[in-house]
Design a protein around this motif. Structure first.
Motif, PDB file in Angstrom:
ATOM      1  N   GLN A 198       0.850  -1.183   0.000  1.00 12.38           N
ATOM      2  CA  GLN A 198       0.000   0.000   0.000  1.00 12.38           C
ATOM      3  C   GLN A 198       0.892   1.241   0.000  1.00 12.38           C
ATOM      4  O   GLN A 198       1.754   1.392   0.877  1.00 12.38           O
ATOM      5  CB  GLN A 198      -0.918   0.005   1.226  1.00 12.38           C
ATOM      6  CG  GLN A 198      -2.010   1.045   1.163  1.00 12.38           C
ATOM      7  CD  GLN A 198      -2.998   0.867   2.307  1.00 12.38           C
ATOM      8  OE1 GLN A 198      -2.717   0.173   3.280  1.00 12.38           O
ATOM      9  NE2 GLN A 198      -4.135   1.516   2.184  1.00 12.38           N
ATOM     10  N   ASP A 199       0.743   2.067  -1.013  1.00 13.55           N
ATOM     11  CA  ASP A 199       1.554   3.286  -1.155  1.00 13.55           C
ATOM     12  C   ASP A 199       3.048   2.960  -1.202  1.00 13.55           C
ATOM     13  O   ASP A 199       3.887   3.640  -0.600  1.00 13.55           O
ATOM     14  CB  ASP A 199       1.269   4.267  -0.018  1.00 13.55           C
ATOM     15  CG  ASP A 199      -0.174   4.741  -0.015  1.00 13.55           C
ATOM     16  OD1 ASP A 199      -0.769   4.812  -1.121  1.00 13.55           O
ATOM     17  OD2 ASP A 199      -0.710   5.013   1.079  1.00 13.55           O
ATOM     18  N   GLY A 200       3.361   1.830  -1.890  1.00 11.24           N
ATOM     19  CA  GLY A 200       4.763   1.475  -2.100  1.00 11.24           C
ATOM     20  C   GLY A 200       5.411   0.767  -0.939  1.00 11.24           C
ATOM     21  O   GLY A 200       6.594   0.401  -1.010  1.00 11.24           O
ATOM     22  N   SER A 201       4.701   0.538   0.158  1.00  7.18           N
ATOM     23  CA  SER A 201       5.283  -0.161   1.317  1.00  7.18           C
ATOM     24  C   SER A 201       4.406  -1.334   1.721  1.00  7.18           C
ATOM     25  O   SER A 201       3.193  -1.322   1.512  1.00  7.18           O
ATOM     26  CB  SER A 201       5.432   0.804   2.505  1.00  7.18           C
ATOM     27  OG  SER A 201       4.171   1.303   2.892  1.00  7.18           O
ATOM     28  N   ASN A 217       2.610  -3.557   4.395  1.00 12.17           N
ATOM     29  CA  ASN A 217       2.033  -3.412   5.739  1.00 12.17           C
ATOM     30  C   ASN A 217       1.405  -4.732   6.175  1.00 12.17           C
ATOM     31  O   ASN A 217       0.757  -5.419   5.376  1.00 12.17           O
ATOM     32  CB  ASN A 217       0.953  -2.323   5.742  1.00 12.17           C
ATOM     33  CG  ASN A 217       1.510  -0.964   5.348  1.00 12.17           C
ATOM     34  OD1 ASN A 217       2.507  -0.521   5.901  1.00 12.17           O
ATOM     35  ND2 ASN A 217       0.859  -0.314   4.388  1.00 12.17           N
ATOM     36  N   ASP A 258      -5.822  -6.247  -8.278  1.00 15.41           N
ATOM     37  CA  ASP A 258      -4.434  -5.914  -8.621  1.00 15.41           C
ATOM     38  C   ASP A 258      -3.605  -7.192  -8.616  1.00 15.41           C
ATOM     39  O   ASP A 258      -2.840  -7.450  -7.687  1.00 15.41           O
ATOM     40  CB  ASP A 258      -3.875  -4.902  -7.625  1.00 15.41           C
ATOM     41  CG  ASP A 258      -2.515  -4.353  -8.044  1.00 15.41           C
ATOM     42  OD1 ASP A 258      -2.061  -4.677  -9.172  1.00 15.41           O
ATOM     43  OD2 ASP A 258      -1.906  -3.621  -7.243  1.00 15.41           O
ATOM     44  N   GLN A 269       0.269  -7.495  -5.822  1.00 16.01           N
ATOM     45  CA  GLN A 269       0.176  -8.044  -4.474  1.00 16.01           C
ATOM     46  C   GLN A 269       0.862  -9.410  -4.405  1.00 16.01           C
ATOM     47  O   GLN A 269       0.245 -10.432  -4.105  1.00 16.01           O
ATOM     48  CB  GLN A 269      -1.309  -8.179  -4.062  1.00 16.01           C
ATOM     49  CG  GLN A 269      -2.082  -6.884  -3.992  1.00 16.01           C
ATOM     50  CD  GLN A 269      -1.603  -5.982  -2.862  1.00 16.01           C
ATOM     51  OE1 GLN A 269      -0.868  -6.407  -1.966  1.00 16.01           O
ATOM     52  NE2 GLN A 269      -2.009  -4.718  -2.912  1.00 16.01           N
TER      53      GLN A 269
END
Length: 573
Positions: A455-458, A460, A476, A480
């Protein structure tokens, strides 16, 4: 010399035969009540039905004594058929050996005997499709009286009191409407609830003669009238009801219901599938729903080492505040009626209900042929409206039974359509569509597991349900990779092939991660593959679940539509 000594032989010679002695009936052509009918042999015992007391007796050969046989088959009959005058002594002599031998020979010729051949107290279906009522008398609805004994390969022993007989008058239309009004006194949340309960009475009256025996579960807050309705059912049905409170054990059902046609009225039934007593109740109800004569039913071993079968033909009506979550197999066999508020309207007293019950039973028995025609019409209407055959069996039988009470004329196609529309069949169709395969998929998709989500390049760490993880991959598929890898560890894979999203589920019941996902469900130890295969797109295949893993047997099924993106042409995951 005492003259009496010489005169005694003279008196003895002139003494007449004892007053209890009668010549053979065959010699005089005079029928004598009594005798027996051989039924067969079971475990070395002789099964006979006495024509004197009309009951079945299991006798050991050693029990065939003179006193025993005269007691069971009648003193007069035994003397008329098996006594001869001793020519030398001039007195009658009972030929015990001849009668005992005749019993053994006839029982051996009759072959094996099983308890399932008995038809005890209740109303049964005969080979010609008509009914026969077995109580103190054995009679047909047209008033014909039959002798207790063998008929059509079934044994009808004399039974208890049914509370109605061939001389009982039918209930009038006004009396039927009065009972219906009492059943409608609670504030039911669904239409035709009182009519469904009235229909249940008919099912209870002729339960053993039916192909399907639907059940009714009443629920609602305290004091809404549930227990009152059950009380009415108990009073109306009399000796044809087994009344109990709370879930019962299998042993209590075996002893009270086995081989009978009694309905079960169960109050304070809080449906909790985790409790054994509740599971036992549902098990007996499932069997009773569709068991036919000739089926073994539940088979249990005995201390003697011989298996014994128990057959049940009992429809259930239960009441409880918390109905619990019914399994799909039970939901389609039970009609759930919910009440609210306080009851109002017509009430029945116990004397009134007990006087009306026999009349209702006589009415329904007389209209059996009308019921059969109506049942076919209602079933066809439900099927044509989109319902499945189980719904037609459950709801259709109850509606047809209700119609039979209110009309001597079978329902036409138009009548059936009106009944089904009044019921709100579309809503009930949705209820009946819950199935094991849907529950199995829900058990899988709602399980929560830890995932790494980009999420947003990182990356989590998040806890997602399996459904959310599948949805993330569908939206996606290339973004993922950690979710895809984690799903593979769990024995799952999502793929897009030839324009269709597919979920692969590993078949092996020894897959530990999948077993954890199904923990707490019916599939915790396996079996999910066969059930999931019933879903749309369900098929067995051989696929690789993860990168670098070998090919394994999987179940492929369509990903549920609500998890798919609105419009897509993604790469395969």
């Amino acid at each position: 010399m005492n003259n009496n000594i010489y005169s005694f032989p003279q008196r003895a010679a002139t003494v007449s035969q004892p007053s209890y002695f009668k010549p053979r009936a065959a010699d005089q052509d005079v029928p004598v009540e009594g005798g027996f009918q051989a039924l067969g042999m079971s475990d070395g015992k002789l099964a006979v039905i006495s024509k004197l007391d009309k009951r079945i007796h299991m006798l050991r050969p050693a029990e065939l004594t003179e006193l025993k046989m005269k007691t069971l088959f009648g003193v007069a009959w035994c003397r008329a058929h098996y006594e001869e005058v001793d020519e030398k002594k001039g007195v009658p002599v009972f030929d015990q050996r001849a009668l005992a031998t005749e019993i053994v020979v006839q029982c051996q010729a009759a072959g094996p005997y099983v308890d399932a051949l008995q038809r005890k107290l209740g109303i049964w279906r005969m080979d010609d499709g008509g009914l026969v009522v077995n109580g103190r008398e054995l009679w047909r609805p047209d008033g014909t009286v039959l002798p207790h004994g063998l008929h059509g390969g079934r044994v009808y022993p004399a039974s208890g009191d049914l509370a109605f007989n061939r001389d009982t008058p039918e209930a009038t239309h006004a009396e039927v409407q009065h009972v219906l009004a009492a059943f409608n006194s609670p504030q039911w949340c669904r239409p035709l609830a009182g009519e469904i309960i009235l229909g249940f009475l008919g099912v209870g009256i002729v339960s053993a003669a039916l192909r399907r025996r639907p059940h009714v579960l009443m629920t609602g807050p305290a004091a809404c009238g549930k227990s009152t309705i059950l009380e009415y059912v108990r009073w109306l049905m009399g000796n044809l009801v087994y009344a109990c409170t709370g879930p019962q054990t299998l042993a209590s059902y075996y002893q009270s219901l086995g081989g009978t046609s009694k309905l079960v009225a169960n109050d304070e039934f809080e449906a909790d599938p985790s409790r054994k007593a509740c599971k036992d109740t549902f098990e007996i109800a499932r069997m009773s729903y569709s068991l036919q004569e000739g089926d073994e039913g539940i088979v249990r071993g005995t201390v003697t080492g011989k298996a014994r079968s128990f057959s049940f033909f009992s429809p259930f009506i239960a009441a409880g505040i918390s109905p619990g979550k019914l399994e799909p197999a039970d939901l389609t066999r039970w009609v759930v009626l919910e009440a609210k508020g306080k009851p109002s309207g017509v009430r029945m007293t116990e004397p009134e209900a007990r006087s009306l019950g026999p009349k209702l039973a006589r009415l329904f028995v007389n209209r059996w042929s009308a019921f059969q025609v109506t049942e076919d019409a209602v079933r066809q209407c439900i099927l044509s409206s989109g319902g499945d055959s189980r719904m037609a069996d459950t709801v259709g039988t109850l509606l047809a039974s209700y119609w039979t009470f209110t009309s001597a004329t079978p329902a036409s196609a138009e009548d059936a359509a009106q009944l089904v529309s009044m019921l709100g069949v579309e809503e009930r169709i949705d209820l009946h569509q819950v199935s094991d395969e849907i529950q199995c998929l829900e058990a899988l998709l709602t399980k929560v597991a830890p995932f790494k989500v980009l999420q947003d390049g990182s990356a989590n760490n998040r806890h997602l349900s399996i459904a959310e993880a599948i949805e993330a991959v569908c939206h996606d598929p290339t973004g993922q990779p950690d979710v895809v890898a984690r799903l593979a560890q769990l024995g799952l894979r999502v793929t897009h092939f030839r324009g269709r999203w597919t979920l692969y589920v590993t078949n092996s019941h020894s897959h530990q991660e999948l077993r954890r996902l199904f923990a707490g469900s019916k599939w915790s130890s396996g079996g999910w593959a066969l059930v999931l295969r019933r879903l749309p797109g369900g098929t067995e295949s051989t696929q690789r679940i993860g990168a670098g893993s070998g090919a394994v047997k999987v179940t492929a099924l369509d990903v549920p539509e609500h998890l798919l993106p609105a419009s897509d042409s993604p790469l395969a995951a």
